[in-house]
Design an enzyme around this catalytic site. Structure first.
Site, PDB file in Angstrom:
ATOM      1  N   HIS A  86       0.830  -1.211   0.000  1.00  8.82           N
ATOM      2  CA  HIS A  86       0.000   0.000   0.000  1.00  8.82           C
ATOM      3  C   HIS A  86       0.861   1.257   0.000  1.00  8.82           C
ATOM      4  O   HIS A  86       0.520   2.240  -0.646  1.00  8.82           O
ATOM      5  CB  HIS A  86      -0.962   0.028   1.180  1.00  8.82           C
ATOM      6  CG  HIS A  86      -2.017   1.083   0.996  1.00  8.82           C
ATOM      7  ND1 HIS A  86      -3.128   0.889   0.205  1.00  8.82           N
ATOM      8  CD2 HIS A  86      -2.101   2.360   1.433  1.00  8.82           C
ATOM      9  CE1 HIS A  86      -3.855   1.980   0.184  1.00  8.82           C
ATOM     10  NE2 HIS A  86      -3.253   2.900   0.919  1.00  8.82           N
TER      11      HIS A  86
ATOM     12  N   TYR B  23       1.508   5.107  -2.625  1.00  5.79           N
ATOM     13  CA  TYR B  23       1.909   6.490  -2.340  1.00  5.79           C
ATOM     14  C   TYR B  23       3.284   6.806  -2.917  1.00  5.79           C
ATOM     15  O   TYR B  23       3.565   7.966  -3.250  1.00  5.79           O
ATOM     16  CB  TYR B  23       1.842   6.747  -0.836  1.00  5.79           C
ATOM     17  CG  TYR B  23       0.416   6.708  -0.354  1.00  5.79           C
ATOM     18  CD1 TYR B  23      -0.454   7.768  -0.601  1.00  5.79           C
ATOM     19  CD2 TYR B  23      -0.090   5.583   0.279  1.00  5.79           C
ATOM     20  CE1 TYR B  23      -1.772   7.717  -0.216  1.00  5.79           C
ATOM     21  CE2 TYR B  23      -1.417   5.520   0.669  1.00  5.79           C
ATOM     22  CZ  TYR B  23      -2.253   6.594   0.420  1.00  5.79           C
ATOM     23  OH  TYR B  23      -3.567   6.532   0.793  1.00  5.79           O
TER      24      TYR B  23
ATOM     25  N   HIS C 245     -10.880   0.326  -9.536  1.00  8.17           N
ATOM     26  CA  HIS C 245     -10.386   1.315  -8.576  1.00  8.17           C
ATOM     27  C   HIS C 245      -8.891   1.552  -8.773  1.00  8.17           C
ATOM     28  O   HIS C 245      -8.419   2.696  -8.782  1.00  8.17           O
ATOM     29  CB  HIS C 245     -10.648   0.821  -7.152  1.00  8.17           C
ATOM     30  CG  HIS C 245      -9.886   1.573  -6.107  1.00  8.17           C
ATOM     31  ND1 HIS C 245     -10.230   2.849  -5.714  1.00  8.17           N
ATOM     32  CD2 HIS C 245      -8.778   1.244  -5.379  1.00  8.17           C
ATOM     33  CE1 HIS C 245      -9.369   3.267  -4.796  1.00  8.17           C
ATOM     34  NE2 HIS C 245      -8.481   2.317  -4.576  1.00  8.17           N
ATOM     35  N   PHE C 246      -8.158   0.480  -8.938  1.00  9.99           N
ATOM     36  CA  PHE C 246      -6.710   0.579  -9.121  1.00  9.99           C
ATOM     37  C   PHE C 246      -6.372   1.422 -10.349  1.00  9.99           C
ATOM     38  O   PHE C 246      -5.452   2.244 -10.325  1.00  9.99           O
ATOM     39  CB  PHE C 246      -6.144  -0.839  -9.261  1.00  9.99           C
ATOM     40  CG  PHE C 246      -4.651  -0.904  -9.323  1.00  9.99           C
ATOM     41  CD1 PHE C 246      -3.889  -0.822  -8.177  1.00  9.99           C
ATOM     42  CD2 PHE C 246      -3.992  -1.067 -10.537  1.00  9.99           C
ATOM     43  CE1 PHE C 246      -2.502  -0.891  -8.230  1.00  9.99           C
ATOM     44  CE2 PHE C 246      -2.615  -1.141 -10.599  1.00  9.99           C
ATOM     45  CZ  PHE C 246      -1.873  -1.042  -9.438  1.00  9.99           C
ATOM     46  N   HIS C 247      -7.146   1.242 -11.409  1.00  8.30           N
ATOM     47  CA  HIS C 247      -6.850   1.969 -12.644  1.00  8.30           C
ATOM     48  C   HIS C 247      -7.192   3.451 -12.553  1.00  8.30           C
ATOM     49  O   HIS C 247      -6.522   4.273 -13.190  1.00  8.30           O
ATOM     50  CB  HIS C 247      -7.574   1.324 -13.826  1.00  8.30           C
ATOM     51  CG  HIS C 247      -6.876   0.120 -14.365  1.00  8.30           C
ATOM     52  ND1 HIS C 247      -6.996  -1.129 -13.814  1.00  8.30           N
ATOM     53  CD2 HIS C 247      -6.012  -0.025 -15.418  1.00  8.30           C
ATOM     54  CE1 HIS C 247      -6.252  -1.993 -14.488  1.00  8.30           C
ATOM     55  NE2 HIS C 247      -5.647  -1.349 -15.459  1.00  8.30           N
TER      56      HIS C 247
ATOM     57  N   ARG D 202     -12.223 -10.709 -10.285  1.00  6.90           N
ATOM     58  CA  ARG D 202     -10.938 -10.244 -10.794  1.00  6.90           C
ATOM     59  C   ARG D 202      -9.995 -11.438 -10.899  1.00  6.90           C
ATOM     60  O   ARG D 202     -10.315 -12.533 -10.468  1.00  6.90           O
ATOM     61  CB  ARG D 202     -10.345  -9.176  -9.878  1.00  6.90           C
ATOM     62  CG  ARG D 202     -10.135  -9.601  -8.431  1.00  6.90           C
ATOM     63  CD  ARG D 202      -9.399  -8.534  -7.651  1.00  6.90           C
ATOM     64  NE  ARG D 202      -9.388  -8.806  -6.214  1.00  6.90           N
ATOM     65  CZ  ARG D 202      -8.500  -8.296  -5.380  1.00  6.90           C
ATOM     66  NH1 ARG D 202      -7.540  -7.498  -5.835  1.00  6.90           N
ATOM     67  NH2 ARG D 202      -8.549  -8.568  -4.087  1.00  6.90           N
ATOM     68  N   ARG D 203      -8.812 -11.192 -11.454  1.00  4.62           N
ATOM     69  CA  ARG D 203      -7.793 -12.231 -11.600  1.00  4.62           C
ATOM     70  C   ARG D 203      -8.341 -13.451 -12.343  1.00  4.62           C
ATOM     71  O   ARG D 203      -7.983 -14.586 -12.033  1.00  4.62           O
ATOM     72  CB  ARG D 203      -7.248 -12.677 -10.245  1.00  4.62           C
ATOM     73  CG  ARG D 203      -6.610 -11.586  -9.393  1.00  4.62           C
ATOM     74  CD  ARG D 203      -5.873 -12.220  -8.213  1.00  4.62           C
ATOM     75  NE  ARG D 203      -5.273 -11.244  -7.327  1.00  4.62           N
ATOM     76  CZ  ARG D 203      -5.725 -10.968  -6.100  1.00  4.62           C
ATOM     77  NH1 ARG D 203      -6.777 -11.600  -5.632  1.00  4.62           N
ATOM     78  NH2 ARG D 203      -5.110 -10.087  -5.351  1.00  4.62           N
TER      79      ARG D 203
END
Length: 559
Positions: free
Chosen positions: A232, A236, A383-385, A448-449
């Site tokens: 995580h 950042y 969300h990640f994208h 996912r995956r």
């Protein structure tokens, strides 16, 4: 030795990246361009496969492709960009690196390059189809884990050179506050050194002996917890260089001052404190970790919202102040005054807009009850994208627009600027369509995956197909944007040279002459607080994993 220089003059001491430093920066950026094309191509193919529109030839596996996509974009592209941009930022704001500092940067670059090539070879030969998270008990070839360790250690060398340059400036100009860009890069580097301790220990003492057969089993819970202690904070690590651009570069592009030097430093310090002890919120559905420690890290995760809101306030304060100076009078008239024809502004601004829904989605993911609804769905991928693939990457593109010609002695022509605008809007449309489809499909249970599947003709699987087709359409637009980006960046490096090369824009702040809060640059205090929060968040969960006789897992290769 202290030098008695007026703060305003100190700010303007250096206005260019040193030529020797520029070669190191450019070497890193060439990797970025290469990784963008390879990783982006793999991503487009994935969307076609998930939509049932394409089958991979030559026995290439879907998860092999997915691993390539994740590693090359989430690790290779970002690591090389961050090292390059931070070296440039320090050279621009603090002055040229000395030979020793620059040598460390080159050692880091070659180690990262070697590790990348070995990891790529393992993925290409289907010996490491374990995705970029490399979750055990899936087991890759030992060379893959060794390559990852070499890449991480390579970043440490580069970071060491950067920190040496920063602390040398502090010694040379004792009593003056450090240049804001240099301070920001150093915060990101210290966070990186702390957060990579866990994952490097896991790779060296767990994964490598396990994959070599020295030990038979691996503690899966421990390996995942050490990964997310890093994983995580990694987000950042990607994001803070974008924030550096938003705080310092974007105001200069507007032709105005940044909002507050002190606010910017405080927001970065808060990211340092709260970006690492939050990784367990990625493990809310996993056994082996007490609910109390999961809850604590959820609370700490919400604390990260504070510096994000500080950043949003600062940025839009700059935008409105700029618009008012240009004559805007209504509530939102200032919005019209922004430089909508300047790609250096438009690219990061589009990224900022994506971060609004991205931040909201992050709150959902980190909330225990809601996380259980979306955790193993493609919502998380969406969300990640829109948190990494949009705010981070679009800002990186904006940085490349001025940094490449600045280093190579060229200017942004009108044609190249327009290409940058096309890149921004094409990327925004493609990413918006693809990520929205992922979010809606995830709410309907799409996993996912996983590759394309009709799930035995189940009715619910039929609901996902339309969204998967939309993902493929969005992925196609993203690939078009990648082609534009590659052509644009090559032209920015190879066009006609000029005696007035593109500037590296660095804004002064409205409170430039105001002294900074002393403890904010007291690195002993900052590191003690960071380590204290890390120990509070992880000591008991990790201790339990050693003391509760959690059974080890043998390695599996399912491809």
């Amino acid at each position: 030795m202290s030098k008695n220089i007026h703060p305003d003059h100190l700010f303007s001491l250096n206005n260019r990246v040193d030529a020797k430093d520029g070669k190191l920066v450019l070497a890193n950026m060439i990797w970025v361009i290469f990784a963008l094309f390879i990783g982006g191509s793999a991503g487009m193919l994935q969307t076609f496969i998930r939509a049932g529109m394409f089958e991979l030839p030559f026995g290439i596996g879907y998860y092999q492709l997915l691993t390539l996509h994740g590693v090359i974009l989430a690790l290779v592209l970002t690591f090389f960009f961050i090292m390059g941009f931070q070296i440039a930022s320090l050279s621009r704001s603090a002055g040229a690196f000395n030979d020793k500092e620059r040598l460390l940067g080159w050692i880091g670059f070659w180690m990262m390059s070697a590790g990348t090539l070995v990891a790529a070879a393992m993925i290409a030969t289907n010996e490491a189809s374990v995705l970029y998270t490399f979750y055990a008990p899936l087991q890759a070839h030992a060379f893959y884990y060794i390559a990852l360790a070499v890449i991480i250690i390579g970043t440490w060398f580069s970071v060491a050179g950067q920190l040496m340059r920063y602390f040398r400036w502090r010694k040379e100009y004792k009593g003056h506050k450090t240049p804001l860009l240099s301070f920001m890069a150093s915060v990101n580097n210290v966070m990186w050194l702390v957060c990579t301790i866990g994952v490097s220990m896991s790779v060296i003492f767990q994964y490598i002996p396990w994959s070599l057969g020295i030990v038979e089993t691996i503690n899966v819970s421990l390996s995942r917890t050490l990964f997310w202690m890093f994983g995580h904070a990694l987000v950042y690590f990607w994001l803070l260089p974008a924030y550096m651009s938003w705080y310092v570069v974007v105001p200069k592009v507007l032709g105005t001052k940044g909002f507050s030097d002190n606010l910017a430093r405080m927001s970065f310090v808060l990211f340092l404190f709260f970006s690492i002890p939050v990784g367990i919120h990625h493990q809310l559905t996993e056994p082996g970790i007490d609910a109390f420690w999961k809850g604590l890290q959820v609370v700490l995760t919400f604390a990260v919202i504070v510096p994000s809101l500080m950043t949003a306030f600062s940025l839009f304060a700059v935008f409105e102040t700029h618009g008012r100076k240009l004559g805007a009078t209504g509530i939102l008239d200032w919005f019209k005054k922004l430089p909508w024809k300047d790609a250096r502004f438009v690219l990061p601004f589009l990224g900022m807009l994506f971060f609004i829904p991205g931040g909201i989605g992050g709150i959902i993911n980190a909330s225990g009850q809601m996380n259980q609804l979306v955790h193993n769905t493609i919502w998380v991928v969406g969300h990640f994208h829109i948190t990494v693939g949009a705010p981070v990457i679009l800002t990186y593109f904006g940085v490349m627009m001025f940094l490449l010609p600045h280093i190579t002695g060229r200017k942004i022509t009108k044609q190249l600027n327009n290409m940058g605008l096309y890149l921004g809007y094409t990327w925004t449309f493609g990413m918006g369509l693809m990520s929205a489809a992922m979010h809606f499909a995830g709410l309907r249970g799409a996993p996912r995956r996983s590759t394309f599947s009709e799930y035995g003709g189940a009715d619910i699987a039929q609901e996902w197909i339309t969204y998967q087709i939309l993902q493929a359409v969005g992925g196609t637009f993203l690939f078009v944007a990648i082609v534009i980006a590659v052509i644009l960046f090559i032209q920015l490096m190879t066009g006609p040279k000029t005696t007035e090369a593109e500037e590296f824009p660095v804004a002064s702040m409205m409170d430039q002459s105001v002294p900074t809060t002393k403890w904010v640059e007291n690195w002993r205090v900052l590191i003690i607080i960071t380590v204290f929060l890390l120990l509070i968040a992880y000591t008991m969960p990790i201790t339990q994993m050693f003391t509760e006789n959690i059974p080890g897992a043998k390695g599996f290769k399912l491809w």
